[in-house]
Structures are given as C-alpha cells and as structure tokens.
Enzyme design. Structure first.
Site, short mmCIF file in Angstrom:
data_model
loop_
_atom_site.label_atom_id
_atom_site.label_comp_id
_atom_site.label_asym_id
_atom_site.label_seq_id
_atom_site.Cartn_x
_atom_site.Cartn_y
_atom_site.Cartn_z
N HIS A 154 0.81 -1.04 -0.05
CA HIS A 154 0.02 0.04 0.10
C HIS A 154 0.74 1.26 -0.23
CE1 HIS A 154 -2.82 2.92 1.75
NE2 HIS A 154 -3.86 2.32 0.93
N ILE A 211 1.74 2.54 -19.93
CA ILE A 211 1.80 2.53 -21.46
C ILE A 211 1.31 1.12 -21.79
CG2 ILE A 211 3.06 2.56 -23.51
CD1 ILE A 211 4.75 4.59 -22.04
N ASP A 220 17.08 -1.01 -13.98
CA ASP A 220 15.43 -0.88 -14.29
C ASP A 220 15.27 -1.24 -15.63
OD1 ASP A 220 12.81 0.37 -13.16
OD2 ASP A 220 13.07 1.29 -14.93
N LYS A 234 13.27 -4.39 -17.68
CA LYS A 234 12.17 -4.22 -18.96
C LYS A 234 12.40 -4.77 -20.35
CE LYS A 234 10.44 -0.20 -16.02
NZ LYS A 234 10.87 1.10 -15.80
N GLU A 288 15.17 8.69 -7.12
CA GLU A 288 15.04 8.19 -6.11
C GLU A 288 16.45 8.44 -5.22
OE1 GLU A 288 13.95 4.11 -5.30
OE2 GLU A 288 12.52 4.24 -7.14
N VAL A 346 6.30 -3.04 -17.28
CA VAL A 346 7.13 -2.37 -18.34
C VAL A 346 6.36 -1.13 -18.63
CG1 VAL A 346 7.85 -2.53 -20.79
CG2 VAL A 346 7.92 -4.40 -19.20
N GLY A 381 -0.03 0.92 -4.52
CA GLY A 381 -0.82 0.21 -3.88
C GLY A 381 -1.92 1.09 -3.49
N1 HSE Z 1 12.08 4.13 -11.76
C1 HSE Z 1 11.55 4.11 -13.10
C2 HSE Z 1 11.60 5.10 -13.82
C3 HSE Z 1 9.73 3.70 -12.98
O1 HSE Z 1 12.17 6.32 -13.55
O2 HSE Z 1 11.08 5.14 -15.14
C4 HSE Z 1 9.80 2.23 -12.28
O3 HSE Z 1 10.39 1.41 -13.40
#
Ligand code: HSE
Length: 445
Positions: free
Chosen positions: A26, A150, A215, A219, A204, A146, A30
């Site tokens: 959450h 989109i 990341d 994907k 982040e 992904v 969430g």
């Molecule tokens: N942190 C990713 C981004 C989003 O900046 O697109 C989550 O995958």
C-alpha cells in the site's frame, strides 16, 4: 447517479459471483490501486461481470496505513491473506525480489491468479513463475512491469500475436529520460541534472537502478521474451547506464543532428553462420532528432516496435508514478477477474521459438567515437588505418582544434560490437591518440 442506475448494454452481466482480491503493498502504487478500486467499484462490477471485493491489504506496518485503509482490511500477514479461501486474485505491488517471489509463488501454487507490477521479479524469475501459473491453471499478469500505464505487454502478447516482431526499441526509464532531456535542453552536466531529478522527485535517494540502466534492463528482458517467444532474463541483457554521459557528448550529438537517449533495444539478429539469435541491450544511444523516439521528452516513456506486417508502431505515455502504474495494474486485474467469472485464461508465457541469446559482441550497430588526438601530420591517417584494419568503414570524420591537441569525432558504418571494442583498445594504445573520450552507439536510421 451511479452506473447501476443507468441502463447497460449487458444487463445482468454484473451479477456474477464476487471476486476476492488481496492487495499486497500500500505504497505509491498500492494506495492508488486501492483508491481507484473503491471509487469506481460500480464500474468495475460491470466491466468484470461481478463485484471486485478487496479482502485485505498486506503492509509492513499497520500503523502507517490506518486512516487511509479500513482497519479490518489491514494485515501484516501477507501469506495468511493469500491463503484465505475468499481470495481469488493477488495483486503484488511491494517491490524487491525475494519476499515478493515467495508470496507470488505461494499465491500461484494456491490457485490464485496474480497481477504484479514487479519488473525485477518477472525479469529474474519468469520461468518458475510461468511454470507455477501453468501448473495451477491460473493467470499471471504484469502489464505494469514495463512502462507503467503504456500498454505494451498486452499488445505484444495479444494484438501482435499474429505478426512477427522484428525489433523493439524503448525509452523505458523516466528518470534517465528526464536527466538526458534536461542535459540536452540546458547544456548542463549530468550531476546537476541528476540533482534536479532528485529535487523534483523523479530520481530516488539511491538512483543506481535507474541511472545505471538496471531498471531498463529488467524491462528489456521482459520485452525481448514477449517479442521473440524466447525466455530472456535480466542476466542476458547487456547493460550500460548514463552516469558517464557528459555535456560534451550531448553537444557533439546535437551538432551532428542527434539526441542521446537511454534505449532498451531488443532485436533478432542473424549472423554470418545463418543462425538467428535474440539480443537485448540497454545503453545510451544517439538517435536522429527526427526519429519518433527523439521527441519523447521529460520523464515520458515510449516503446517503438517494428513488426513484419504491422510495420512501425509507437506506444507513448507515462512510464512511472502511482496513478499510471495503478492504471495498468487495474487493467490486468479486470482481465484476471473476468476470467474468474466467465472462465478462460490469459495468454501464458510463450517460449516456443527458444532462440539462442546473442553475446553482446555479436551485435551490429553504428558508432560515434570521440577522441583527443595529437595535432600533427599523419594522425588522421593513423587513426583511419586502425578502423580499416578491423574492417570498419568510416562514415564521417570531424576534426576541431582543442588547445595544443585536436578533437576527432568519427562516425562509423555498421560494425560488430566485438570488432569495434577491439578497435577502441588499439586506438587507446596509439601514440597519436591522447584519450578516447567516449564511444556511443547510433540507432534509428
Ligand atoms: N524508476 C522507474 C523510472 C519507474 O524512472 O522510470 C519504475 O520502473
């Protein structure tokens, strides 16, 4: 007036049995899933064919979520919630790998369909998740993994199931697209624009997974698997991030008519031996400024697909954030719930083609090599000889004075990655070459 007060085109379709939903997590996503499910519950009933009922919300610390979730729904016992008889579908939006893996596998093995937004989990453990879903004859959905809102997993799994996908090239990370776009727009440094992305909440506190390409690599693994009906995992993806991109690289690209994007590139390649393989890679890439992907600015994402019969397609939109990710999760949830009410299953994992995964060295692309060289007679000839000895043909050469040295920017025609990297090693040892500033790849021409 609610939807229930209005005539519907499918009267009675909302009268199926309730579908019980367990929400695991959450946080940013969430809480949006929970809010939208609550706010639009009548609409969901009609779209599914029966009511969607949230049976519980599993969190790490109940106290943190009191007030936003009914007290009697909150639990720290995610496993207990999953195993309840009245839970049909489990939505996993926790993040991480090991703990969600345990929960998702338990859910699938208990005969519950799963909707997850977890790219790292799917990219690392697709085989065992797909096997568990198949054994229990339940669904595993992951559209949100992904590019968030989109629709790209669904189109690759369903809409393009009758076509042959040749390649997928995507901007699938919003943080890095924001940084590169801001560098391109302002001429500022990577560090300054990373700081700006952090200030605005895109990056982040620990931006490593985004800026180093991890990341996007997760994907890319998912996209390549779907596009080529072959299991491709995170480990199979060659991955380079954007932290070494300089304002000078951006300016050199701009003056040659390109912009730099972090692309996830998935393609089928056929070598000289006639063997067709799958390649998946993530790296900063020069893209012509008139290519559709060059117009994807700020933190937007886009996925560009080339298919034999469909031709070129581009999917564009919000690739991150609570609401956009919740949109994709809820679309999957409706699909899984419809299957519970009406019967049927979502398309499962398709790996029948089982193509070998290519080594990065086998990939063929064009290159932009930026060097500082000595400013004296014969240097250009020495440098070009290194390229020609490796069988790499030069497309353009630009030279400009830079103090007591000269800056030489070479663009090549298509060459094999292995040949190019060997060439760069040779260039670094050449007396005439002071430094190789950067080696970037070019796509989209
Ligand atoms: N942190 C990713 C981004 C989003 O900046 O697109 C989550 O995958």
């Amino acid at each position: 007036m609610t939807v229930n007060d209005q005539p519907t085109y499918n009267p009675g379709k909302g009268e199926g049995s309730p579908v019980g939903v367990a929400l695991l997590g959450h946080g940013t996503v969430g809480s949006e899933v929970f809010r939208l499910l609550r706010e639009n519950s009548d609409e969901f009933t009609h779209r599914v064919g029966g009511p969607l009922e949230i049976k519980g919300v599993a969190v790490g610390d109940v106290a943190k979520h009191r007030g936003s979730v009914d007290e009697d729904l909150l639990t720290t016992d995610a496993m207990g919630l999953i195993r309840r008889d009245d839970v049909d579908i489990v939505v996993e939006v926790i993040g991480g790998i090991d703990y969600p893996r345990e929960l998702v596998l338990a859910a699938l093995r208990a005969g519950k369909s799963v909707v997850t937004a977890n790219k790292a989990l799917v990219a690392a453990h697709s085989a065992e998740l797909a096997e568990a879903a198949d054994a229990a004859k339940v669904d595993l959905y992951f559209e949100a993994a992904v590019a968030a809102a989109i629709p790209v997993v669904g189109p690759l799994r369903r809409s393009l199931a009758g076509d042959r996908v040749e390649s997928v090239a995507g901007i699938v990370n919003g943080t890095t697209n924001f940084i590169l776009d801001a560098m391109d727009a302002t001429g500022a440094s990577y560090d300054d624009m990373l700081a700006e992305a952090t200030r605005l909440g895109y990056a982040e506190a620990d931006p490593t997974a985004d800026v180093e390409g991890h990341d996007a690599a997760s994907k890319a693994a998912i996209l390549a698997s779907l596009a080529f009906h072959t299991r491709v995992t995170y480990e199979d993806v060659h991955c380079e991030g954007i932290s070494s991109i300089t304002a000078r690289d951006i300016e050199a690209a701009r003056s040659a008519g390109y912009t730099i994007k972090l692309l996830a590139i998935c393609e089928r390649i056929t070598g000289d031996d006639g063997v067709t393989k799958v390649s998946a890679r993530v790296h900063p890439t020069l893209v012509p400024r008139d290519h559709p992907l060059a117009s994807v600015t700020k933190s937007f994402n886009a996925v560009f697909v080339e298919a034999e019969a469909a031709g070129r397609l581009m999917f564009y939109g919000n690739g991150a954030g609570g609401s956009p990710t919740a949109s994709a999760v809820l679309g999957d949830l409706v699909g899984a719930a419809r299957n519970k009410v009406h019967g049927g299953r979502a398309p499962g994992e398709s790996t029948y083609a089982n193509l070998p995964v290519a080594q990065f060295g086998e990939v063929t692309t064009r290159y932009h090599v930026d060097m500082e060289v000595e400013d004296r007679v014969g240097v250009l000839a020495d440098v070009s000889r290194v390229f020609s000895d490796a069988g790499i043909s030069l497309r353009t050469v630009r030279q400009e004075e830079s103090g007591d040295a000269a800056r030489l920017v070479v663009m090549t025609h298509s060459a094999r990655e292995a040949d190019l990297s060997e060439t760069v090693e040779t260039l670094k040892k050449l007396d005439a070459v002071k430094t190789v500033n950067s080696v970037l790849r070019l796509e989209g021409e």
